[in-house]
Design a protein around this motif. Structure first.
Motif, mmCIF file in Angstrom:
data_model
loop_
_atom_site.group_PDB
_atom_site.id
_atom_site.type_symbol
_atom_site.label_atom_id
_atom_site.label_comp_id
_atom_site.label_asym_id
_atom_site.label_seq_id
_atom_site.Cartn_x
_atom_site.Cartn_y
_atom_site.Cartn_z
ATOM 1 N N LYS C 161 0.829 -1.195 0.000
ATOM 2 C CA LYS C 161 0.000 0.000 0.000
ATOM 3 C C LYS C 161 0.873 1.258 0.000
ATOM 4 O O LYS C 161 0.598 2.229 -0.700
ATOM 5 C CB LYS C 161 -0.869 -0.018 1.260
ATOM 6 C CG LYS C 161 -2.277 0.419 1.030
ATOM 7 C CD LYS C 161 -3.033 0.498 2.330
ATOM 8 C CE LYS C 161 -3.901 -0.714 2.560
ATOM 9 N NZ LYS C 161 -4.830 -0.496 3.705
ATOM 10 N N LEU C 162 1.917 1.203 0.805
ATOM 11 C CA LEU C 162 2.840 2.337 0.848
ATOM 12 C C LEU C 162 3.431 2.590 -0.536
ATOM 13 O O LEU C 162 3.546 3.733 -0.993
ATOM 14 C CB LEU C 162 3.958 2.049 1.854
ATOM 15 C CG LEU C 162 4.903 3.205 2.124
ATOM 16 C CD1 LEU C 162 4.215 4.279 2.956
ATOM 17 C CD2 LEU C 162 6.174 2.727 2.849
ATOM 18 N N SER C 165 0.844 4.145 -2.847
ATOM 19 C CA SER C 165 0.632 5.571 -2.583
ATOM 20 C C SER C 165 1.850 6.392 -2.999
ATOM 21 O O SER C 165 1.755 7.592 -3.186
ATOM 22 C CB SER C 165 0.320 5.795 -1.105
ATOM 23 O OG SER C 165 1.489 5.660 -0.331
ATOM 24 N N SER C 166 3.012 5.724 -3.106
ATOM 25 C CA SER C 166 4.223 6.434 -3.530
ATOM 26 C C SER C 166 4.367 6.403 -5.048
ATOM 27 O O SER C 166 5.399 6.786 -5.578
ATOM 28 C CB SER C 166 5.461 5.814 -2.889
ATOM 29 O OG SER C 166 5.333 5.779 -1.499
ATOM 30 N N GLU C 228 -5.790 1.538 -9.776
ATOM 31 C CA GLU C 228 -5.295 1.754 -8.427
ATOM 32 C C GLU C 228 -6.290 1.183 -7.410
ATOM 33 O O GLU C 228 -5.907 0.515 -6.451
ATOM 34 C CB GLU C 228 -5.110 3.263 -8.196
ATOM 35 C CG GLU C 228 -4.483 3.603 -6.870
ATOM 36 C CD GLU C 228 -4.520 5.111 -6.577
ATOM 37 O OE1 GLU C 228 -5.269 5.836 -7.252
ATOM 38 O OE2 GLU C 228 -3.801 5.543 -5.666
ATOM 39 N N ALA C 229 -7.577 1.421 -7.633
ATOM 40 C CA ALA C 229 -8.591 0.957 -6.682
ATOM 41 C C ALA C 229 -8.633 -0.566 -6.641
ATOM 42 O O ALA C 229 -8.744 -1.176 -5.566
ATOM 43 C CB ALA C 229 -9.956 1.519 -7.061
ATOM 44 N N LEU C 232 -5.655 -1.788 -4.786
ATOM 45 C CA LEU C 232 -5.836 -1.586 -3.350
ATOM 46 C C LEU C 232 -6.710 -2.681 -2.757
ATOM 47 O O LEU C 232 -6.432 -3.222 -1.685
ATOM 48 C CB LEU C 232 -6.484 -0.209 -3.106
ATOM 49 C CG LEU C 232 -6.629 0.177 -1.636
ATOM 50 C CD1 LEU C 232 -5.268 0.331 -0.975
ATOM 51 C CD2 LEU C 232 -7.415 1.485 -1.501
ATOM 52 N N ASN C 236 -5.579 -5.312 0.028
ATOM 53 C CA ASN C 236 -6.291 -5.367 1.297
ATOM 54 C C ASN C 236 -6.739 -6.770 1.691
ATOM 55 O O ASN C 236 -7.262 -6.964 2.782
ATOM 56 C CB ASN C 236 -7.494 -4.423 1.270
ATOM 57 C CG ASN C 236 -7.093 -3.014 1.670
ATOM 58 O OD1 ASN C 236 -6.120 -2.833 2.415
ATOM 59 N ND2 ASN C 236 -7.812 -2.023 1.181
#
Ligand SMILES: Cc1ncc(C[n+]2csc(CCOP(=O)(O)OP(=O)(O)O)c2C)c(N)n1
Ligand SMILES: Cc1ncc(C[n+]2csc(CCOP(=O)(O)OP(=O)(O)O)c2C)c(N)n1
Ligand code: SF4
Ligand code: SF4
Ligand SMILES: [Mg+2]
Ligand SMILES: [Mg+2]
Lengths: 269, 552, 269, 552
Positions: C161-162, C165-166, C228-229, C232, C236
């Motif tokens: 996740k990090l 987001s990067s 992206e979604a 994610l 998750n």
């Protein structure tokens, strides 16, 4: 603008921000929030301002409150030490985008992750202002600065997204020109139990004056509970390049175990 | 002559040689012998070759020796590596299920298997064999084992009993006699540091793991409730140092611990502590560098770096202990001094003090107490950097009624607000700090900063510090010369050193680094070192080796 | 297991990993990938291994390839320097979770952000193994370690996740026990133009043996383009605590401007 | 007597006093005067009080003076702050639209307004007034303005012309005469560093902004294409240092630049460079500390820190220039030495050299060239750390056919593989490095590391380094005493220093710090300093002040 408080929050320090700088708005909103916190019965003596190094952090000199100004990029870790030492204190960190997202990004990510009960106010002027305007992690691609005279080639990072992925329990965005809302965000962050992150869009009139740009685009997003996916969608409305609209307000909130509470249990007999 | 014995027990990582070394040390300690355990291991978790060398001597602090009396071999490599260290008449105790050798074979694997023990219990079988072989009674052995082996104690005891019964002491072998001394408490240098800090009022210890400092963190973490000290691991050394600063500002006693590479990351913060006058206590436990170097082996090569630990002009306290007692005393002392003078203080220890085990006299625990820092009277307006004659400005912590406490890394006026225009104010604030530095020098002159051993009349003096000091002490006694040990190194105790070196015709300086860093420090204070003895093969000096090098 | 290569990739250095350690699988998969890279015509001399400090980084000693082993937490920044100096080199970073997500997380985030064309292989054994097992940013909450004998109180961060987001352009997860897949991930990362991040689940048999746990849960996620979604959502599935299943494979991929290409244009006359 | 003039021009940040100072300096330079511009500004972007002090003298390098001939005031504060520095007969040029004063008033705002100029152009009006007032012809002024003002040149010229026409030179006023010297090139210390590095082969410069080093980054960034040097800003100083190491390993010449606090964050990497024998070139430009200190003002208080820049034993090159020529020469020299010896090299400069502007002789550019490093012959098996007699192991870079290049921060064997077991191998590798350090010492002894000025026969010697050296040179010449300037400070040029200080009966050491750091270094090498002159009010010594302090 700086003298409207009734709790003797001002100092004699001359203010050296450029006329028109967004930092004035943050100072005012914060003083108003502090007034309210004090009015609600909290001792002024128990408020601590932690400054970083940058234009933003001069705020510590302008506030007649406890403060510690340490090293560039280290204010968040310093604040964690303050809070751990005395969890009865309210700890507000004022930090720039350069300090928070370049030099000291490790501390930002980890403070969010461990949910340290500190409130981080990131003055996002999107460059290293005090050192004359070099690009930072949130500068738009193409920014012409003294270190990138032909335009920076890096794409900006999205700090709200970074915070979301770091499990921050309170993520908000304010704008230095929207005082009332900013004050309320600071108060909401204060009420939130745990780590809180407020990005404040803060135009730097000397090096990157994007007041117009923001004025045309910011709007107050609905104040509601959001899932991670919903928060991400809202955040994605603006990727720090161009955009139709830029949401302000509390973007995401979630209750998580608070670091200082849990760790202090280890020594309670 | 003082009775003295040396024992090595070795095996692969995971075979439990370290624990075994400790038990052996306790056996000797019980009989009134002073103890030092040297630990030798590599940067790996399984395999390789680890060993513990126990030195046990009547009275006082002891150093590792070149020659040993007993060798306990859990594997073959141990014999290959250490057999040549055996004295004439020395005895090897070995696991006869794995090794063929002359000496006392113990069918350790077989015994363990028969009794359904874990493979690692072979080390207990060897210990029992040793105990029997050197005339230690079963009672003593049983007691120590019970103290040391919480888990699986029954099984361990039956393994020990069987090995103890089976082994026959060698004809005409040594029998270890009780001495006239009472048993001490066994403790590593790092454990002593943890306790010294605690005794001087430590509230929070922050660290990021790094050999050989990590065990301070581990020791405190395991005893958080008992000691009331928080032990916090953070994301990196910079966070660690910053948190310690934040905690100190907010009124708690904090400390950090690391080794050279981690300390390097803290140097900016040391400078901050000096400028903002926030107490900062750090442990820098040296290992062999530069850079990653030989990370689990000792050296004394961070002295000059630690003496100059940040940008700008400032004074700091630095002390280098040579054993657990000094580790206890000086960690406590420095914590108190850091708060008294609102200044950085650094305990500069090294791997063979940090991780070595020493017997200490429990009276030492009385030598430290928390000394209260200078706190604001509450009268008048509070100014964090009030200019006083002494240079010390009273502390107040956030939460204090009527005080606004402003700490600042910028140069500042008395109230703690930044100053960059008024050049007189800038100079005045530096003068305030200079006054404080002068006081710190006085403190250094008044404290017992320098120790003298050996023949105090000798004109030949060996100077040594940290882990090397113990070897130097013993070598000096052996050779009938004088030994001088500077413990507090900054502010440099010039007067005491002058006195200690007064009349010396030959100054020898011994240390485990390749350039002679203490010799450089001495030169800077006007003491000409005539001979440098430098060792940089990642090993502690043995007493014999150092004595030879001094003589030649 | 270490001798199956046909390009003289082995050294005489004794291997000091614990028997059964997941690092062996990573070494083997990497050697197989290198064999293939060389077979496809790339010069062995142009491959550079950048090691960090930790059990994982001993891999540099075991590979008869160019290598640089620097400081704990700094391998990613070092690798960026290597790549910038000679962009004809293939640069593989081997780094631990402690180095990559604690000490040096700032470099991980920024290398992803600027899209430096290096390949980061993160040996995730979920603790500081070489220093005897203290908790890291990805240790499960409650981990009993020498520094947290009563259980760590921090919740783990999610490294994928990090990275998302990067803005990392290539995000994958492998498992040290799945050699073939891991080899293919390394080859895919190599083909990807830009920054690539492979998290390798790497059981540490001495301090945190979760082989069973992984074996029961890992599965190969479908190899497809994800938004992206969607990425994610897939990420998750496992939050580094318990989970029903743990996806392996390429989680997210996106082409972005490559840092070294763009910056080198600045000096081309 | 040498002709010499001092001019101050001041105003608020944003009023363009710095640019104006540069133009004034160019006017004098054109007439053959040597130049130094001292820049004084605070850590803010608008407001406050900035000023530039131009010193122009016939021949040679010049230092700031206490007294000035001309004061140019863009605002009132400038008069308040600097009027008392005027010599008898000195003249004030001021913006008469804002200030009432005695001297030459120029209706700068009015002129600018009339001609539709920008407010900032008031500074040009003042310059034109000065030029007229001191007898500089319009041609010279016009030429300089054209060179300096690319943008809006027409408007600037018309403003200048009008002011030039309106001003009447004071009766009996000074007329600046041309000297016999040719004009130099004006350049800041930082610009000279950038060019020195480039000339010695720099490929990539990495930095994170920090005053007073930032302008090296800015200068190089603006000239990337022209110079073929990449200028890269990264996320923090640790990244910067690590990237420089990576680039050097991969075969490019790299350098980094920062100030004390940022340098602190690089110390771990300096130790790495030493251990892995990877060339590492750093600029540490000092400012007033500790910590954030007074960030835009000068000091020389990082000397001891920089001399001991990491854990472990290692040698490094450190040089401290006092002006732009030395900045050029030594940045180039150190870059070459870093690659020649595969070692850290640090240029320790300070704010008033970095940001000060100097006139330099263009011949200096010929003093540096890229010197090729020791490269592997290609024969046999490549070993990164081959043990050789000299201690130098030939370099190869990744991509080299038949070479496997293994660099390592662990102690290592010749092939670059980690070693922690074989103690002889560990010692041998350190001995290899020690051999190299001895070579570095030889290099230091052979190089022109120490300069001597003034009366070479005098037994009174003032020692000074960095920015203070220029004041000391001038003061010594004035007082007829000797001046000694160590430039290369590590390895310490002991032989040269002994020669330079031979026969001295009184050694005075002047520096801008509060503890006497160079005096400490000298003491460490056996030179007793009889008198320390320390200044720590964030100001450069003026020549007069230093001369007074030497005499008293
Ligand atoms: C270790 C270190 N590196 C660099 C600096 C120089 N520095 C001071 S302020 C600053 C940038 C501040 O940028 P930001 O945090 O965005 O704050 P702003 O000035 O924009 O409010 C820098 C790089 C420093 N003080 N310390
Ligand atoms: C600056 C610094 N801090 C701490 C250390 C000590 N250290 C060496 S390895 C290590 C942890 C490694 O953990 P990780 O990166 O997860 O690798 P692993 O051993 O688990 O493979 C640490 C903390 C160091 N070498 N340098
Ligand atoms: S430089 Fe920018 S951020 Fe700094 S005070 Fe001026 S306007 Fe504000
Ligand atoms: S300690 Fe863990 S990670 Fe390290 S070698 Fe052993 S099993 Fe592998
Ligand atoms: Mg900013
Ligand atoms: Mg790990």
């Amino acid at each position: 603008m700086e003298k409207q408080t009734n709790n003797n929050l001002d100092t004699k320090s001359p203010n050296t921000w450029c006329p028109g700088c967004g930092n004035f708005g943050i100072l005012t909103a914060f003083k108003q929030a502090v007034d309210e916190i004090i009015k609600n019965g909290f001792d002024k003596e128990k408020i601590v301002v932690v400054g970083d190094i940058g234009c933003n952090s001069k705020i510590a000199d302008y506030l007649n409150l406890n403060s510690i100004v340490g090293l560039h990029g280290r204010s968040i870790a310093t604040a964690e030490g303050v809070k751990l030492a005395n969890s009865g204190l309210k700890v507000f960190v004022f930090i720039g985008d350069g300090a928070g997202l370049d030099e000291g990004v490790s501390h930002l990510v980890h403070a969010a992750k461990r949910n340290s009960n500190i409130k981080v106010i990131l003055h996002n002027n999107r460059l290293f202002a005090l050192t004359t305007g070099q690009f930072t992690a949130v500068s738009p691609k193409g920014l012409k600065s003294v270190s990138t005279p032909f335009g920076s080639i890096e794409e900006p990072i999205n700090p709200l997204k970074l915070m979301l992925s770091s499990d921050a329990g309170f993520i908000a965005r304010g704008y230095s020109a929207k005082l009332e809302q900013l004050k309320n965000l600071i108060l909401a962050a204060d009420k939130h139990k745990g780590f809180a992150f407020i990005e404040v869009l803060q135009p730097c009139v000397s090096f990157f004056n994007n007041i117009e740009f923001y004025n045309e685009r910011v709007y107050e997003a609905e104040n509601k509970n959001r899932t991670e996916a919903e928060a991400l969608e809202l955040i994605n409305q603006w990727d720090y390049a161009d955009a139709e609209k830029i949401p302000l307000g509390i973007i995401f909130q979630k209750q998580r175990p608070v670091f200082e509470e849990d760790i202090l249990k280890l020594i309670v007999k | 002559m003082k009775k003295e014995y040396s024992v090595i027990i070795g095996g692969a990582a995971g075979q439990g040689s370290r624990k075994a070394g400790l038990i052996i040390a306790k056996l000797f300690n019980k009989l009134g012998y002073g103890i030092y355990i040297y630990e030798d291991y590599q940067s790996l978790i399984r395999g390789g070759h680890n060993f513990s060398q126990v030195t046990a001597a009547e009275g006082g602090s002891v150093n590792k020796k070149e020659k040993i009396d007993f060798l306990l071999a859990l594997d073959k490599k141990t014999i290959e590596r250490h057999k040549d260290k055996l004295k004439k008449g020395g005895v090897i105790f070995f696991n006869s299920d794995r090794i063929q050798e002359q000496g006392i074979g113990i069918a350790a694997d077989k015994i363990v298997k028969e009794l359904n023990g874990l493979p690692i219990m072979a080390n207990i079988a060897l210990i029992a064999g040793l105990a029997k072989g050197i005339g230690i009674t079963w009672d003593v052995l049983e007691k120590i084992l019970k103290e040391e082996l919480g888990k699986e104690i029954e099984k361990n005891l039956s393994v020990a009993k069987k090995a103890y019964t089976e082994v026959l002491p060698p004809a005409g072998g040594t029998k270890i006699e009780k001495t006239k001394y009472a048993p001490g408490i066994l403790m590593t240098g790092n454990e002593a540091i943890a306790l010294g800090l605690k005794t001087a009022g430590l509230d929070i210890y922050f660290a990021y793991p790094m050999t050989p400092a990590s065990s301070i963190l581990h020791y405190l973490a395991a005893r958080q409730k008992e000691l009331g000290v928080l032990a916090v691991q953070s994301e990196n050394e910079i966070a660690v140092a910053s948190e310690a600063i934040g905690a100190a500002y907010a009124g708690k006693r904090s400390a950090v611990g690391t080794s050279g590479g981690g300390f390097a990351l803290m140097t900016e913060t040391v400078s901050l502590a000096a400028q903002a006058e926030i107490p900062f206590m750090a442990i820098n436990s040296q290992r062999m560098g530069p850079a990653t170097g030989v990370p689990t082996y000792g050296a004394q090569s961070d002295l000059l770096f630690t003496l100059n630990p940040g940008h700008g002009d400032f004074e700091k306290f630095i002390a280098a202990p040579s054993n657990a007692e000094e580790s206890f005393y000086w960690s406590g002392k420095l914590l108190n001094l850091a708060w008294k003078y609102q200044t950085p203080a650094i305990l500069l220890t090294d791997k063979d003090v940090s991780e070595g085990t020493f017997s200490i006299d429990k009276d030492i625990f009385k030598s430290v107490k928390k000394e209260k820092e200078l706190i604001w009277s509450g009268k008048g307006e509070y100014q964090r950097y009030k200019i006083t004659q002494s240079g010390l400005s009273p502390l107040a912590y956030p939460g204090t009624k009527n005080a606004v406490v402003k700490a600042n890394s910028y140069e500042h006026i008395e109230a703690g607000i930044s100053e960059e225009v008024d050049k007189q104010a800038i100079e005045a604030m530096q003068n305030k700090r200079l006054a404080k530095f002068a006081l710190m020098q006085k403190e250094a002159d008044a404290i017992g900063a320098v120790k003298i051993f050996g023949n105090k009349k000798s004109k030949t003096v060996v100077v040594a510090w940290g882990s090397t000091a113990v070897a130097a002490r013993e070598a000096a006694e052996k050779l009938g010369i004088k030994m001088v040990q500077p413990i507090l190194i900054s502010p440099f105790p010039l007067k005491q050193m002058k006195k200690a070196l007064n009349g010396a015709s030959k100054i020898i300086c011994a240390e485990t680094n390749s350039t002679g860093q203490m010799a450089t420090v001495l030169a800077g204070h006007g003491f000409k070192v005539d001979k440098k003895i430098l060792k940089y093969d990642a090993q502690l000096f043995s007493t014999e080796e150092l004595a030879r090098l001094i003589k030649n």
